[in-house]
Design a protein around this motif. Sequence first.
Motif, PDB file in Angstrom:
ATOM      1  N   GLN A 115       9.604  29.061   2.190  1.00 19.32           N
ATOM      2  CA  GLN A 115       8.300  29.429   2.742  1.00 19.32           C
ATOM      3  C   GLN A 115       8.441  29.784   4.225  1.00 19.32           C
ATOM      4  O   GLN A 115       9.189  29.132   4.959  1.00 19.32           O
ATOM      5  CB  GLN A 115       7.316  28.262   2.590  1.00 19.32           C
ATOM      6  CG  GLN A 115       6.876  27.989   1.160  1.00 19.32           C
ATOM      7  CD  GLN A 115       5.773  28.927   0.702  1.00 19.32           C
ATOM      8  OE1 GLN A 115       5.397  29.855   1.406  1.00 19.32           O
ATOM      9  NE2 GLN A 115       5.257  28.697  -0.501  1.00 19.32           N
ATOM     10  N   ARG A 147      10.756  30.876  -8.361  1.00 24.15           N
ATOM     11  CA  ARG A 147      10.848  32.112  -9.140  1.00 24.15           C
ATOM     12  C   ARG A 147      12.283  32.651  -9.078  1.00 24.15           C
ATOM     13  O   ARG A 147      12.905  32.662  -8.020  1.00 24.15           O
ATOM     14  CB  ARG A 147       9.872  33.163  -8.609  1.00 24.15           C
ATOM     15  CG  ARG A 147       9.830  34.437  -9.470  1.00 24.15           C
ATOM     16  CD  ARG A 147       8.881  35.476  -8.865  1.00 24.15           C
ATOM     17  NE  ARG A 147       7.516  34.995  -8.769  1.00 24.15           N
ATOM     18  CZ  ARG A 147       6.655  34.987  -9.790  1.00 24.15           C
ATOM     19  NH1 ARG A 147       7.028  35.436 -10.989  1.00 24.15           N
ATOM     20  NH2 ARG A 147       5.411  34.540  -9.610  1.00 24.15           N
ATOM     21  N   THR A 196      13.499  32.008  -5.251  1.00 26.95           N
ATOM     22  CA  THR A 196      12.643  32.053  -4.065  1.00 26.95           C
ATOM     23  C   THR A 196      11.442  31.152  -4.258  1.00 26.95           C
ATOM     24  O   THR A 196      11.012  30.892  -5.394  1.00 26.95           O
ATOM     25  CB  THR A 196      12.165  33.489  -3.785  1.00 26.95           C
ATOM     26  OG1 THR A 196      11.349  33.496  -2.606  1.00 26.95           O
ATOM     27  CG2 THR A 196      11.350  34.041  -4.949  1.00 26.95           C
ATOM     28  N   GLN A 198       8.859  31.862  -1.821  1.00 24.47           N
ATOM     29  CA  GLN A 198       8.030  32.541  -0.818  1.00 24.47           C
ATOM     30  C   GLN A 198       6.752  33.125  -1.417  1.00 24.47           C
ATOM     31  O   GLN A 198       6.459  34.294  -1.222  1.00 24.47           O
ATOM     32  CB  GLN A 198       8.827  33.647  -0.127  1.00 24.47           C
ATOM     33  CG  GLN A 198       9.793  33.159   0.925  1.00 24.47           C
ATOM     34  CD  GLN A 198      10.411  34.303   1.717  1.00 24.47           C
ATOM     35  OE1 GLN A 198      10.522  35.424   1.242  1.00 24.47           O
ATOM     36  NE2 GLN A 198      10.826  34.021   2.931  1.00 24.47           N
ATOM     37  N   GLU A 199       6.015  32.316  -2.150  1.00 23.01           N
ATOM     38  CA  GLU A 199       4.734  32.758  -2.720  1.00 23.01           C
ATOM     39  C   GLU A 199       3.805  31.562  -2.783  1.00 23.01           C
ATOM     40  O   GLU A 199       4.249  30.413  -2.872  1.00 23.01           O
ATOM     41  CB  GLU A 199       4.926  33.320  -4.140  1.00 23.01           C
ATOM     42  CG  GLU A 199       5.832  34.523  -4.250  1.00 23.01           C
ATOM     43  CD  GLU A 199       6.044  34.928  -5.698  1.00 23.01           C
ATOM     44  OE1 GLU A 199       5.149  34.674  -6.527  1.00 23.01           O
ATOM     45  OE2 GLU A 199       7.115  35.462  -6.013  1.00 23.01           O
ATOM     46  N   ASP A 200       2.511  31.838  -2.774  1.00 26.72           N
ATOM     47  CA  ASP A 200       1.544  30.763  -2.988  1.00 26.72           C
ATOM     48  C   ASP A 200       1.760  30.170  -4.376  1.00 26.72           C
ATOM     49  O   ASP A 200       1.972  30.889  -5.353  1.00 26.72           O
ATOM     50  CB  ASP A 200       0.112  31.299  -2.888  1.00 26.72           C
ATOM     51  CG  ASP A 200      -0.264  31.645  -1.453  1.00 26.72           C
ATOM     52  OD1 ASP A 200       0.446  31.202  -0.538  1.00 26.72           O
ATOM     53  OD2 ASP A 200      -1.259  32.376  -1.261  1.00 26.72           O
TER      54      ASP A 200
END
Length: 210
Positions: A115, A147, A196, A198-200
């Motif tokens: 994040q 993910r 990753t 890097q997502e909500d």
Amino acid sequence: MFILSELEDTVKIVPNDFKKDDIAAIVDVLNEKYANKVVQEVGLCICVHDLLHKSEGFILYGDGCSYFKVTFRLVVFRPFIGEVLTGKIKSCSPSGVSVTMGFFDDIIIPSGALQPGSNFDPAENVWVWNYEGEKMFMDVEEPIRFRVLRELFTDTTPTSHRPVAAGRRQSIVDATASSDLAANSTKIPPYSITCTIQEDGLGLLSWWGS
């Protein structure tokens, strides 16, 4: 996450297993050979799902074992690119976060795929996500959702070469062989997954209340 892969092989049944049913004996041999092993460009094999075809058994002269040509399907762990999975944090390092799913450990979340606002705390040896003034620690054993970005298969079969004779200068081929053996000795995983968060909704489950 799990798929069925069709393979073909020749199975050897030793005389001690002749008392078993042919199918049971074949499945036992296949599970011993493939279960918990990585097949290149297939994935991590879990177990035999079913036997699709088997030939008549044949015995080689002077051998005494029975051989069957078989077609079968394996349950294989091979998540698709973009799939969302859940595991537990195994360890943290400045290069990223290592994740385990219990039966598979070669999952890495690189530092650049964490994040935004994440920093490594060398004192605690964990990554910390700084979110709106709060420090969210990524502790070992915490459940984490991620993910899949990409997968990598590596042929880790050892390569053997003749030793260099005493007094002989090492050739380029010998030097390459030495480097090859050194690479094989570093225990590079035959199958690894890069992911990753890097997502909500991705990251520690505790961050999102689930």
